[in-house]
Design an enzyme around this catalytic site. Structure first.
Site, PDB file in Angstrom:
ATOM      1  N   ASP A 156     -41.003  -0.062  16.345  1.00  9.49           N
ATOM      2  CA  ASP A 156     -40.106  -0.374  17.460  1.00  9.49           C
ATOM      3  C   ASP A 156     -39.248  -1.584  17.097  1.00  9.49           C
ATOM      4  O   ASP A 156     -39.652  -2.434  16.290  1.00  9.49           O
ATOM      5  CB  ASP A 156     -40.908  -0.692  18.724  1.00  9.49           C
ATOM      6  CG  ASP A 156     -41.702   0.505  19.229  1.00  9.49           C
ATOM      7  OD1 ASP A 156     -41.379   1.636  18.834  1.00  9.49           O
ATOM      8  OD2 ASP A 156     -42.645   0.291  20.015  1.00  9.49           O
ATOM      9  N   LYS A 157     -38.105  -1.688  17.749  1.00  8.40           N
ATOM     10  CA  LYS A 157     -37.162  -2.781  17.488  1.00  8.40           C
ATOM     11  C   LYS A 157     -37.857  -4.147  17.456  1.00  8.40           C
ATOM     12  O   LYS A 157     -37.610  -4.960  16.578  1.00  8.40           O
ATOM     13  CB  LYS A 157     -36.083  -2.769  18.573  1.00  8.40           C
ATOM     14  CG  LYS A 157     -35.105  -3.919  18.497  1.00  8.40           C
ATOM     15  CD  LYS A 157     -34.166  -3.921  19.694  1.00  8.40           C
ATOM     16  CE  LYS A 157     -33.299  -5.167  19.673  1.00  8.40           C
ATOM     17  NZ  LYS A 157     -32.489  -5.291  20.900  1.00  8.40           N
TER      18      LYS A 157
END
Length: 327
Positions: free
Chosen positions: A142-143
């Site tokens: 995830d970011k």
């Protein structure tokens, strides 16, 4: 926008379940990465052989058990730009790249993130990945999740890494800080699918894909727990969804944990830390795999990032002051 040719070499055995199907239909089912129209073009161009003989009629019927080979090429258009974005490279050889991803860096361009991603950085650092599907990215973080990610620099390396992932031969371990004091470790075995109403979120769903997360307690604090996790599967947001499902959401995870929970009588320092922790406290700390070309077993470790080290220090201080509450 530049273009180049990429070889496509595919082989399989046509299953008996496709008896009576047209050749183009059968191959579209066997090789779902390619459209039926593309496969039809390859058949007409004489790029498909069945049991060693060229078949160039898409309507020809198959019987099952035939050996099929496709020897074709794709014209690849470069859709993404190389960008000079620094990467923290932990390991690199001619086949593989292992990076330690920082927070706030998206892995792959998408809606709202057209560039400035790991993929753009890879194209700059190793231009050869342009000829590998998805620029060699075989799994994502995830970011705002930090830590280790492996990237394939060649098509054969990518093929083997994807097979290893599917066979669960790649070991990925994470560390996280969650709200609540866990009694002990355990396993979450709960399928994950797209949330029925929030399209950017995932959820536990009976119709979802199987997902298994193992977790163990590293350290208990007054109102938090530092845990180590190991994934058997790799679903989107898996750890975040599973921990939230257990009612131990990750610190900083607004999507699955809601607003920060402040324990009673906590210091200003702790309040500032919990309110100011703007990402999920999750780090991919260890990655182990068989090298896709040499077969050698390899292992990498990325120490916890500074923000998580600081968070743990504040929680330690709070626990020293108040002790561990009964949970």
């Amino acid at each position: 926008m530049s273009t180049h040719q990429q070889a496509v070499l595919l082989s399989a055995e046509i299953p008996e379940s496709l008896l009576g199907k047209r050749l183009d239909q059968a191959l579209a089912q066997l090789f779902p990465d390619y459209s039926r129209s593309r496969i039809k073009e390859w058949i007409l161009a004489g790029k498909v052989s069945i049991n060693g003989e060229i078949w160039d009629k898409p309507r020809e019927k198959v019987l099952g058990n035939e050996a099929v080979e496709i020897n074709a090429s794709l014209e690849i258009q470069e859709q993404h730009q190389a960008q000079d974005i620094s990467l923290n490279i932990v390991f690199e050889d001619e086949h593989l790249l292992v990076i330690n991803k920082p927070a706030d860096l998206v892995v792959h361009p998408g809606a709202g993130n057209a560039d400035g991603t790991v993929l753009n950085a890879l194209l700059n650092h190793a231009p050869e990945v342009a000829s590998v599907p998805r620029a060699g990215i075989v799994h994502r973080l995830d970011k705002d999740t930090t830590g280790l990610m492996v990237v394939a620099k060649t098509v054969p390396a990518q093929t083997h890494l994807v097979e290893s992932l599917q066979a669960r031969e790649i070991s990925r371990e994470y560390e996280a800080v969650v709200y609540g004091t866990m009694v002990a470790g355990g396993v979450v075995d709960a399928p994950i699918g797209r949330h029925p109403t929030k399209r950017t979120s995932m959820a536990i769903r009976e119709t979802g894909k199987p997902a298994v997360t193992h977790y163990r307690v590293k350290q208990k604090f007054r109102a938090h727990t530092h845990i180590r996790l190991k994934l058997e599967s790799g679903r989107t947001h898996q750890i975040r969804v599973h921990m939230s499902h257990l009612k131990y959401p990750l610190v900083g995870d607004v999507l699955y944990g809601g607003r920060p929970r402040l324990p009673k009588a906590c210091s200003e320092n702790m309040i500032d830390m919990l309110r100011g922790f703007k990402r999920q406290a999750l780090h991919a700390i260890q990655l182990e795999l068989f090298h896709p070309i040499t077969g050698e077993w390899m292992s990498w470790h990325a120490p916890l990032p500074e923000d998580m080290v600081e968070l743990l220090a504040v929680l330690q201080e709070d626990t020293k002051e108040h002790g561990i509450a009964d949970d």
